[in-house]
Design a protein around this motif. Structure first.
Motif, PDB file in Angstrom:
ATOM      1  N   ASP A 117     142.392  36.388  13.713  1.00 19.90           N
ATOM      2  CA  ASP A 117     143.152  37.502  14.293  1.00 19.90           C
ATOM      3  C   ASP A 117     144.617  37.187  14.054  1.00 19.90           C
ATOM      4  OD1 ASP A 117     144.375  39.437  15.768  1.00 19.90           O
ATOM      5  OD2 ASP A 117     143.448  38.875  17.687  1.00 19.90           O
ATOM      6  N   ALA A 161     147.132  38.435  15.093  1.00 22.16           N
ATOM      7  CA  ALA A 161     147.946  38.511  16.304  1.00 22.16           C
ATOM      8  C   ALA A 161     147.793  37.246  17.149  1.00 22.16           C
ATOM      9  CB  ALA A 161     147.546  39.736  17.121  1.00 22.16           C
ATOM     10  N   ASN A 212     135.547  40.407  17.899  1.00 18.41           N
ATOM     11  CA  ASN A 212     136.436  40.163  16.761  1.00 18.41           C
ATOM     12  C   ASN A 212     136.717  41.437  15.965  1.00 18.41           C
ATOM     13  OD1 ASN A 212     133.877  40.379  15.809  1.00 18.41           O
ATOM     14  ND2 ASN A 212     133.894  38.540  14.548  1.00 18.41           N
ATOM     15  N   ALA A 213     136.810  42.557  16.675  1.00 21.01           N
ATOM     16  CA  ALA A 213     137.245  43.793  16.018  1.00 21.01           C
ATOM     17  C   ALA A 213     138.773  43.773  16.003  1.00 21.01           C
ATOM     18  CB  ALA A 213     136.704  45.000  16.773  1.00 21.01           C
ATOM     19  N   TYR A 214     139.340  42.824  15.237  1.00 15.48           N
ATOM     20  CA  TYR A 214     140.779  42.609  15.270  1.00 15.48           C
ATOM     21  C   TYR A 214     141.510  43.769  14.594  1.00 15.48           C
ATOM     22  CZ  TYR A 214     139.123  37.802  15.963  1.00 15.48           C
ATOM     23  OH  TYR A 214     138.488  36.685  16.390  1.00 15.48           O
ATOM     24  N   LYS A 215     142.644  44.139  15.161  1.00 23.21           N
ATOM     25  CA  LYS A 215     143.479  45.178  14.536  1.00 23.21           C
ATOM     26  C   LYS A 215     143.997  44.679  13.204  1.00 23.21           C
ATOM     27  CE  LYS A 215     145.335  48.225  18.118  1.00 23.21           C
ATOM     28  NZ  LYS A 215     145.194  47.624  19.450  1.00 23.21           N
ATOM     29  N   SER A 216     144.315  43.389  13.168  1.00 21.22           N
ATOM     30  CA  SER A 216     144.938  42.812  11.992  1.00 21.22           C
ATOM     31  C   SER A 216     144.224  41.497  11.705  1.00 21.22           C
ATOM     32  CB  SER A 216     146.418  42.606  12.288  1.00 21.22           C
ATOM     33  OG  SER A 216     147.057  42.020  11.184  1.00 21.22           O
TER      34      SER A 216
END
Ligand SMILES: [Zn+2]
Length: 168
Positions: free
Chosen positions: A134, A136, A158-162
């Motif tokens: 992640d 972030a 772990n559905a990370y934006k970035s």
């Protein structure tokens, strides 16, 4: 990605030639033999331990010769390791999970629960960027020692934006 386990692998893979004897990590009671709802085929085994944990052994070579209700001792041979692809040449290994007993709905990182030199025997070692990152919070969950506990069917952790590596 392992959707059922909130996006995580939730176990440890141990490199082993097919037919390597697998021993129970603690005394307990056999509760499930070849319950493929838990994944990790072609054969698997669940043992409940009196301390509230269960151990789960996956990708076994053949159906373990044990029946539900049978008790086993720590160190007792309970199965033979195999290969998820059934070939013994593609990726033979033992998949080991620690879950809660008796529900088996939660999986815990085995590493802090066991006194084992995991860095020597686990398939995933300390190579960089083994785990999805992640961006972030780039230090989070990057080692075997730092992996989250999961609840089966829970939302993805772990559905990370970035994320790194980026999804395509
Ligand atoms: Zn595995």
């Amino acid at each position: 990605m392992y959707v059922s386990g909130q996006g995580f692998h939730f176990g440890i893979d141990l490199a082993a030639r097919c037919g390597t004897p697998v021993v129970a990590i603690g005394a307990g009671t056999v509760v499930e033999v070849d319950n493929l709802a838990h994944g990790a085929g072609p054969h698997n085994l669940m043992i409940d331990h009196p301390n509230g944990y269960a151990s789960f052994y996956g990708h076994l070579l053949e159906r373990p010769g044990l029946q539900p209700g049978q008790t086993v001792q720590a160190g007792q041979e309970v199965a033979l390791s195999g290969d998820p692809d059934g070939t013994c040449t593609s990726r033979p290994h033992l998949h080991l999970e620690i879950r809660d007993a008796p529900s088996h709905r939660h999986a815990f990182n085995p590493i802090p629960l066991t006194d084992v030199d995991w860095n020597r025997i686990a398939l995933a070692r300390g190579a960089p960027l083994q785990f999805e990152q992640d961006l972030a919070a780039p230090q989070t969950w990057q080692t075997l020692y730092d992996q989250p506990d999961v609840t089966f069917g829970g939302e993805l952790l772990n559905a990370y934006k970035s994320a790194w590596p980026p999804e395509n």
